[in-house]
Scaffold this motif. Structure first.
Motif, PDB file in Angstrom:
ATOM      1  N   THR A  84       0.865  -1.182   0.000  1.00 29.89           N
ATOM      2  CA  THR A  84       0.000   0.000   0.000  1.00 29.89           C
ATOM      3  C   THR A  84       0.900   1.231   0.000  1.00 29.89           C
ATOM      4  OG1 THR A  84      -0.080   0.013   2.416  1.00 29.89           O
ATOM      5  CG2 THR A  84      -1.845  -1.188   1.273  1.00 29.89           C
ATOM      6  N   PRO A  85       0.363   2.408  -0.273  1.00 32.89           N
ATOM      7  CA  PRO A  85       1.219   3.611  -0.326  1.00 32.89           C
ATOM      8  C   PRO A  85       2.049   3.855   0.926  1.00 32.89           C
ATOM      9  CG  PRO A  85      -0.911   4.095  -1.286  1.00 32.89           C
ATOM     10  CD  PRO A  85      -1.016   2.710  -0.689  1.00 32.89           C
ATOM     11  N   ASP A  86       1.476   3.594   2.111  1.00 35.24           N
ATOM     12  CA  ASP A  86       2.246   3.836   3.336  1.00 35.24           C
ATOM     13  C   ASP A  86       2.775   2.565   3.985  1.00 35.24           C
ATOM     14  OD1 ASP A  86      -0.046   2.765   4.429  1.00 35.24           O
ATOM     15  OD2 ASP A  86      -0.467   4.451   5.746  1.00 35.24           O
ATOM     16  N   GLY A  87       2.546   1.409   3.349  1.00 34.04           N
ATOM     17  CA  GLY A  87       3.068   0.156   3.878  1.00 34.04           C
ATOM     18  C   GLY A  87       2.209  -0.485   4.945  1.00 34.04           C
ATOM     19  N   THR A  88       1.127   0.192   5.370  1.00 35.34           N
ATOM     20  CA  THR A  88       0.250  -0.398   6.375  1.00 35.34           C
ATOM     21  C   THR A  88      -0.902  -1.114   5.688  1.00 35.34           C
ATOM     22  OG1 THR A  88      -1.109   1.594   6.596  1.00 35.34           O
ATOM     23  CG2 THR A  88       0.801   1.401   8.056  1.00 35.34           C
ATOM     24  N   GLY A  89      -1.540  -2.016   6.414  1.00 33.04           N
ATOM     25  CA  GLY A  89      -2.654  -2.770   5.860  1.00 33.04           C
ATOM     26  C   GLY A  89      -3.862  -1.885   5.596  1.00 33.04           C
TER      27      GLY A  89
END
Length: 80
Positions: A18-23
């Motif tokens: 995802t863009p920020d690396g979070t789920g």
């Protein structure tokens, strides 16, 4: 966190695509959740859920109680 009981908001996970690396989280208002449960009780039985969604309940009441009691014993002050 918003009312000052926690110093910051923790978001776990950083390796998702995802863009920020979070789920990606699927948030739902508690009232909508409650109304969905009431609708299910009024006409969606477990067999229908399995037929429509491929979902079936796996745990019985004894397992639910045991899991809850274990969590409560390990977290006497709630989730932190």
């Amino acid at each position: 966190m918003a009312v000052g009981k926690q110093p910051l908001l923790n978001v776990y996970g950083g390796d998702w695509p995802t863009p920020d690396g979070t789920g990606i989280r699927d948030y739902i208002h508690v009232v909508d959740l409650a109304r969905g449960h009431l609708a299910a009780l009024a006409g969606a039985n477990p067999a229908r859920a399995q037929a429509l969604l491929g979902w079936r309940a796996e745990y019985d009441l004894a397992r639910m109680c045991a899991d809850h009691w274990r969590w409560q014993r390990l977290n006497p002050d709630g989730y932190r």
